[in-house]
Design an enzyme around this catalytic site. Structure first.
Site, PDB file in Angstrom:
ATOM      1  N   SER A 167       0.872  -1.138   0.034  1.00  0.00           N
ATOM      2  CA  SER A 167       0.010   0.014  -0.040  1.00  0.00           C
ATOM      3  C   SER A 167       0.986   1.171   0.009  1.00  0.00           C
ATOM      4  O   SER A 167       1.873   1.281  -0.842  1.00  0.00           O
ATOM      5  CB  SER A 167      -0.948  -0.098   0.942  1.00  0.00           C
ATOM      6  OG  SER A 167      -1.800   0.977   1.205  1.00  0.00           O
TER       7      SER A 167
ATOM      8  N   ASP B 139      -5.395  -3.252  -3.483  1.00  0.00           N
ATOM      9  CA  ASP B 139      -4.515  -2.648  -2.433  1.00  0.00           C
ATOM     10  C   ASP B 139      -4.039  -4.110  -1.489  1.00  0.00           C
ATOM     11  O   ASP B 139      -5.001  -4.667  -0.990  1.00  0.00           O
ATOM     12  CB  ASP B 139      -5.142  -1.778  -1.414  1.00  0.00           C
ATOM     13  CG  ASP B 139      -4.040  -1.020  -0.553  1.00  0.00           C
ATOM     14  OD1 ASP B 139      -3.419  -1.817   0.069  1.00  0.00           O
ATOM     15  OD2 ASP B 139      -3.985   0.417  -0.551  1.00  0.00           O
TER      16      ASP B 139
END
Length: 280
Positions: free
Chosen positions: A48, A202
């Site tokens: 992320s 993500d």
């Protein structure tokens, strides 16, 4: 922050947790502790927003990232923009910051640097993306509510798998910026991206701090949020902020929160070093 490890503080591996704008805590912490710990990891993994903070650290662009992101936020006063993708400014702003921060010299440094793995989330490709985002998101938030640990299990139970990407190769191939941007995409604020022809999410929805592969040697995990259950042992050491950081994960409108989060990282590093007699 945990205090249950003794010297030597030598780490073969370094993990940057996700957390969006909270990842500026990484920059502040390493700005103070990096030299004191003589950090020269063989392997780095990230997820992320940690993909950008780790890339900036490897390329020695962490202070530049703070400045560029701060300037972008200073020119933006809202997290809603009807003229941008998904009616928010996030996607365009994030890519612009990544492109400006990771210049050609920085990308070359990453290509020639230590083993660098960016972890994406790979969903089942046959499920419509909007439906799967809702399903995996529900599993993610449910587990966070029940269990306070970074290594998630429930999203994997509904089919989300980690996809490890060699960021050094991406740097050599000219796709590093695309990879860093794909790593930090939270629908519906961001579009669901593709990597090598496959939809990805993500990676923080799989694991907030995935260790590298192979997972060998002593590992330092740099977190951005507070957890009650951190699996510390003689090979894994987790450092988390002393308190909740000022920045919100996806608030792109407050420059002060970037600086305050970085500053907290510096304070936490000085405190950590002092308790171990490592402060210079």
């Amino acid at each position: 922050m945990s205090d249950d490890w003794a010297p030597p503080f030598h780490f073969e591996q370094l993990v940057f947790a996700g957390g969006g704008i909270r990842c500026f805590w990484h920059g502040g912490f390493l700005a103070v502790a990096g030299n004191a710990l003589q950090m020269q990891p063989k392997r780095i993994s990230c997820v992320s927003g940690g993909a950008l903070s780790s890339a900036a650290w490897i390329a020695r662009r962490d202070h530049k990232l703070r400045r560029v992101m701060g300037e972008a936020f200073a020119g933006n006063d809202s997290n809603v923009d009807a003229d941008k993708s998904n009616f928010t400014p996030h996607q365009e702003m994030y890519r612009a910051v990544v492109e400006e921060t990771l210049d050609a010299e920085a990308i070359d440094a990453i290509a020639d640097g230590p083993d660098f793995q960016v972890v994406l989330g790979l969903p089942p490709q046959w499920v419509p993306p909007r439906i799967y985002v809702m399903l995996s998101g529900a599993a993610y938030f449910a587990e966070k509510k029940v269990h306070s640990h970074p290594h998630l299990r429930w999203p994997r139970a509904v089919g989300l798998q980690p996809l490890r990407v060699d960021a050094r190769q991406a740097a050599r191939d000219g796709t590093l910026v695309d990879l860093i941007c794909a790593a930090a995409t939270i629908p519906p604020v961001f579009d669901v991206p593709e990597w090598n022809g496959k939809r990805v999410l993500d990676g923080g929805m799989c694991d907030k701090a995935p260790p590298p592969e192979p997972d060998e040697g002593r590992t330092l995990f740099l977190m951005t949020s507070l957890y009650d259950d951190l699996p510390q042992n003689d090979r894994r050491f987790y450092i988390q902020p002393s308190e909740e950081v000022p920045a919100d994960k996806i608030d792109f409108s407050e420059r002060s929160k970037v600086d305050e989060t970085w500053d907290q990282g510096e304070r936490d590093a000085r405190s950590w070093l002092e308790r171990r007699g490592l402060a210079g």
